[in-house]
Design a protein around this motif. Structure first.
Motif, PDB file in Angstrom:
ATOM      1  N   UNK A 279       0.688  -1.141   0.063  1.00 47.86           N
ATOM      2  CA  UNK A 279      -0.134   0.012  -0.007  1.00 47.86           C
ATOM      3  C   UNK A 279       0.754   1.090   0.019  1.00 47.86           C
ATOM      4  N   UNK A 280       1.925   1.135   0.578  1.00 49.21           N
ATOM      5  CA  UNK A 280       2.853   2.413   0.851  1.00 49.21           C
ATOM      6  C   UNK A 280       3.291   2.553  -0.453  1.00 49.21           C
ATOM      7  N   UNK A 281       4.186   1.654  -1.146  1.00 42.08           N
ATOM      8  CA  UNK A 281       4.703   1.745  -2.569  1.00 42.08           C
ATOM      9  C   UNK A 281       3.623   2.313  -3.435  1.00 42.08           C
ATOM     10  N   UNK A 305      -5.730   3.444   3.293  1.00 42.67           N
ATOM     11  CA  UNK A 305      -5.297   4.080   4.602  1.00 42.67           C
ATOM     12  C   UNK A 305      -6.489   5.184   4.625  1.00 42.67           C
ATOM     13  N   UNK A 306      -6.900   4.940   5.748  1.00 45.01           N
ATOM     14  CA  UNK A 306      -8.399   5.526   6.501  1.00 45.01           C
ATOM     15  C   UNK A 306      -8.059   6.527   7.341  1.00 45.01           C
ATOM     16  N   UNK A 307      -6.889   6.744   7.924  1.00 45.01           N
ATOM     17  CA  UNK A 307      -6.262   7.567   8.987  1.00 45.01           C
ATOM     18  C   UNK A 307      -5.063   8.310   8.208  1.00 45.01           C
ATOM     19  N   UNK A 308      -5.298   9.423   7.692  1.00 47.27           N
ATOM     20  CA  UNK A 308      -4.143  10.242   7.390  1.00 47.27           C
ATOM     21  C   UNK A 308      -2.947  10.726   8.169  1.00 47.27           C
ATOM     22  N   UNK A 309      -3.285  10.785   9.498  1.00 47.83           N
ATOM     23  CA  UNK A 309      -2.042  10.982  10.503  1.00 47.83           C
ATOM     24  C   UNK A 309      -1.432   9.723  10.541  1.00 47.83           C
ATOM     25  N   UNK A 310      -1.879   8.466  10.681  1.00 51.54           N
ATOM     26  CA  UNK A 310      -0.994   7.074  10.655  1.00 51.54           C
ATOM     27  C   UNK A 310      -0.389   6.848   9.350  1.00 51.54           C
ATOM     28  N   UNK A 311      -1.170   7.263   8.112  1.00 48.50           N
ATOM     29  CA  UNK A 311      -0.307   7.191   6.939  1.00 48.50           C
ATOM     30  C   UNK A 311       0.738   8.053   6.812  1.00 48.50           C
ATOM     31  N   UNK A 313       2.694   9.107   9.232  1.00 50.00           N
ATOM     32  CA  UNK A 313       3.889   8.882  10.093  1.00 50.00           C
ATOM     33  C   UNK A 313       4.441   7.863   9.685  1.00 50.00           C
ATOM     34  N   UNK A 314       3.793   6.532   9.285  1.00 53.37           N
ATOM     35  CA  UNK A 314       4.450   5.500   8.750  1.00 53.37           C
ATOM     36  C   UNK A 314       5.399   5.870   7.479  1.00 53.37           C
ATOM     37  N   UNK A 316       6.547   8.707   6.536  1.00 53.90           N
ATOM     38  CA  UNK A 316       7.765   9.277   6.885  1.00 53.90           C
ATOM     39  C   UNK A 316       8.891   8.388   7.430  1.00 53.90           C
ATOM     40  N   UNK A 317       8.447   7.354   8.304  1.00 54.33           N
ATOM     41  CA  UNK A 317       9.549   6.451   8.726  1.00 54.33           C
ATOM     42  C   UNK A 317      10.019   5.566   7.698  1.00 54.33           C
ATOM     43  N   UNK A 318       9.343   5.287   6.772  1.00 52.31           N
ATOM     44  CA  UNK A 318       9.598   4.422   5.687  1.00 52.31           C
ATOM     45  C   UNK A 318      10.360   5.115   4.234  1.00 52.31           C
ATOM     46  N   UNK A 319      10.073   6.281   4.006  1.00 57.96           N
ATOM     47  CA  UNK A 319      10.843   7.166   3.079  1.00 57.96           C
ATOM     48  C   UNK A 319      11.611   8.324   3.409  1.00 57.96           C
ATOM     49  N   UNK A 320      11.453   8.513   4.665  1.00 58.57           N
ATOM     50  CA  UNK A 320      12.261   9.916   5.266  1.00 58.57           C
ATOM     51  C   UNK A 320      11.667  11.077   4.627  1.00 58.57           C
ATOM     52  N   UNK A 321      10.568  11.193   4.427  1.00 61.29           N
ATOM     53  CA  UNK A 321       9.853  12.483   4.121  1.00 61.29           C
ATOM     54  C   UNK A 321       8.233  12.175   4.036  1.00 61.29           C
ATOM     55  N   UNK A 322       7.818  13.365   4.516  1.00 66.11           N
ATOM     56  CA  UNK A 322       6.181  13.390   4.517  1.00 66.11           C
ATOM     57  C   UNK A 322       5.598  13.227   3.275  1.00 66.11           C
ATOM     58  N   UNK A 323       4.479  12.614   3.070  1.00 67.42           N
ATOM     59  CA  UNK A 323       3.655  12.420   1.722  1.00 67.42           C
ATOM     60  C   UNK A 323       3.412  13.832   1.053  1.00 67.42           C
ATOM     61  N   UNK A 324       3.244  14.919   1.998  1.00 62.31           N
ATOM     62  CA  UNK A 324       3.291  16.131   1.275  1.00 62.31           C
ATOM     63  C   UNK A 324       4.691  16.750   0.835  1.00 62.31           C
ATOM     64  N   UNK A 325       5.546  16.441   1.095  1.00 58.44           N
ATOM     65  CA  UNK A 325       6.905  16.704   0.635  1.00 58.44           C
ATOM     66  C   UNK A 325       7.232  16.037  -0.571  1.00 58.44           C
ATOM     67  N   UNK A 326       6.694  14.498  -0.832  1.00 58.65           N
ATOM     68  CA  UNK A 326       6.758  14.133  -1.917  1.00 58.65           C
ATOM     69  C   UNK A 326       6.043  14.811  -3.112  1.00 58.65           C
ATOM     70  N   UNK A 327       4.711  15.211  -3.000  1.00 59.38           N
ATOM     71  CA  UNK A 327       4.097  15.890  -3.850  1.00 59.38           C
ATOM     72  C   UNK A 327       4.708  17.301  -4.079  1.00 59.38           C
ATOM     73  N   UNK A 328       5.158  18.042  -3.138  1.00 58.24           N
ATOM     74  CA  UNK A 328       5.638  19.305  -3.467  1.00 58.24           C
ATOM     75  C   UNK A 328       7.041  19.216  -4.252  1.00 58.24           C
TER      76      UNK A 328
END
Length: 333
Positions: A279-281, A305-311, A313-314, A316-328
């Motif tokens: 799911x993360x990939x 992923x039904x809880x954005x906060x948990x998504x 956090x995990x 960030x732990x996996x890829x070293x950046x937040x999802x919003x950082x990837x999109x930006x």
């Protein structure tokens, strides 16, 4: 037709009119917009097609340069095109500036849905183009990475034949071409053809750099037993649903304990962690796709992923950046 360049080849279709060549190509591959580079009178050309379930071989000859725009429609078949120039060359353009070319000692690989235009270079140009059905590539991606995939593969388009991977892919491409040309033996053996196109697809996915190549760094996985593969197929099918591990075990036909043991032995992780990784990939590939217009919330829900906060956090732990950082980062390119 001039002597020399086209001499080793025989063509089922030929003529001396540019419009007639465009009409012939359009009948085989659908309408497209084309124009000669310079004078179009006495535009001698030749074309031949060899077609099977997994691939098409197109051999083309023309005496003068021309270019055409690629505008796929709903009826256009999608291919991985491997261009082998015999004389002259061929180039494709992406957007307003990116150009990739085939020429002496260099093959060109491209998905026919992606470039904006194609130009055929040189006088007395002869090109072999092997078109592998894109579903063969997608199947290979699924088997190799065990993850959903959409969007552009972003293959490195130019392949140097002086390098080992270039020679290997080039040699297998030449073998398939020679086996298809002039109603060759590969057209009489669909099983052999299927194996060879699958082998070529596997070499391309594993040896040519693309947007999923970093997942190959850990090396090939062990072949999993049937119940593990069934579980993985069920995960892929229901990746956006709130499935539980007992449901996965039931779909695989084994107990939860056997499922856990199988995943730890053959995938080095638990079934739940494996599903989370899938799911993360998938979410990350969506965020990295510059063509995706989905909102962050829509991406989360799409991949289960039904809880954005948990998504967040995990992720960030996996890829070293937040999802919003990837999109930006993608938007800034």
């Amino acid at each position: 037709m001039t002597e020399n360049s086209a001499a080793p080849f025989s063509f089922r279709f030929s003529g001396s009119s540019f419009d007639n060549m465009v009409e012939t190509l359009g009948g085989a591959f659908g309408a497209f917009d084309a124009e000669p580079v310079g004078r179009a009178q006495d535009f001698h050309w030749g074309l031949d097609f060899s077609v099977c379930e997994k691939a098409v071989l197109l051999t083309g000859y023309h005496e003068a340069e021309f270019q055409f725009n690629i505008e796929p429609t709903a009826d256009t078949a999608e291919y991985l095109s491997i261009v082998v120039p015999r004389s002259g060359g061929m180039g494709v353009t992406y957007g307003s500036s990116r150009i990739a070319e085939a020429g002496q000692g260099k093959l060109l690989l491209y998905n026919n849905f992606e470039p904006n235009s194609v130009i055929m270079h040189g006088q007395s140009n002869v090109i072999d183009e092997l078109l592998i059905n894109w579903p063969v590539i997608l199947q290979t991606i699924g088997q190799t990475f065990e993850m959903p995939f959409s969007g552009s593969l972003d293959l490195l388009p130019e392949l140097d034949l002086s390098k080992p991977e270039g020679r290997l892919i080039g040699n297998l491409t030449e073998t398939i071409i020679s086996g298809m040309r002039d109603d060759g033996p590969l057209l009489q053996s669909p099983i052999a053809m299927a194996h060879m196109t699958q082998a070529l697809a596997d070499l391309v996915v594993r040896l040519v750099p693309h947007r999923l190549s970093h997942f190959l760094q850990n090396g090939p996985a062990l072949i999993a037993p049937r119940h593990v593969r069934r579980a993985i197929e069920f995960m892929h099918t229901n990746i956006d649903q709130p499935i539980t591990m007992p449901k996965v075990a039931e779909a695989a036909g084994v107990s939860s304990r056997a499922l856990e043991t199988g995943f730890r032995a053959f995938r080095g992780t638990s079934p739940a962690a494996y599903l989370l990784t899938l799911r993360l990939r998938a979410a990350r590939q969506e965020l990295l796709d510059p063509e995706s217009k989905e909102t962050m919330k829509a991406v989360c829900l799409k991949w289960g992923f039904f809880h954005f906060g948990r998504f967040s956090a995990v992720y960030k732990t996996t890829y070293g950046e937040y999802p919003s950082d990837t999109r930006k980062r993608v938007v800034r390119r």
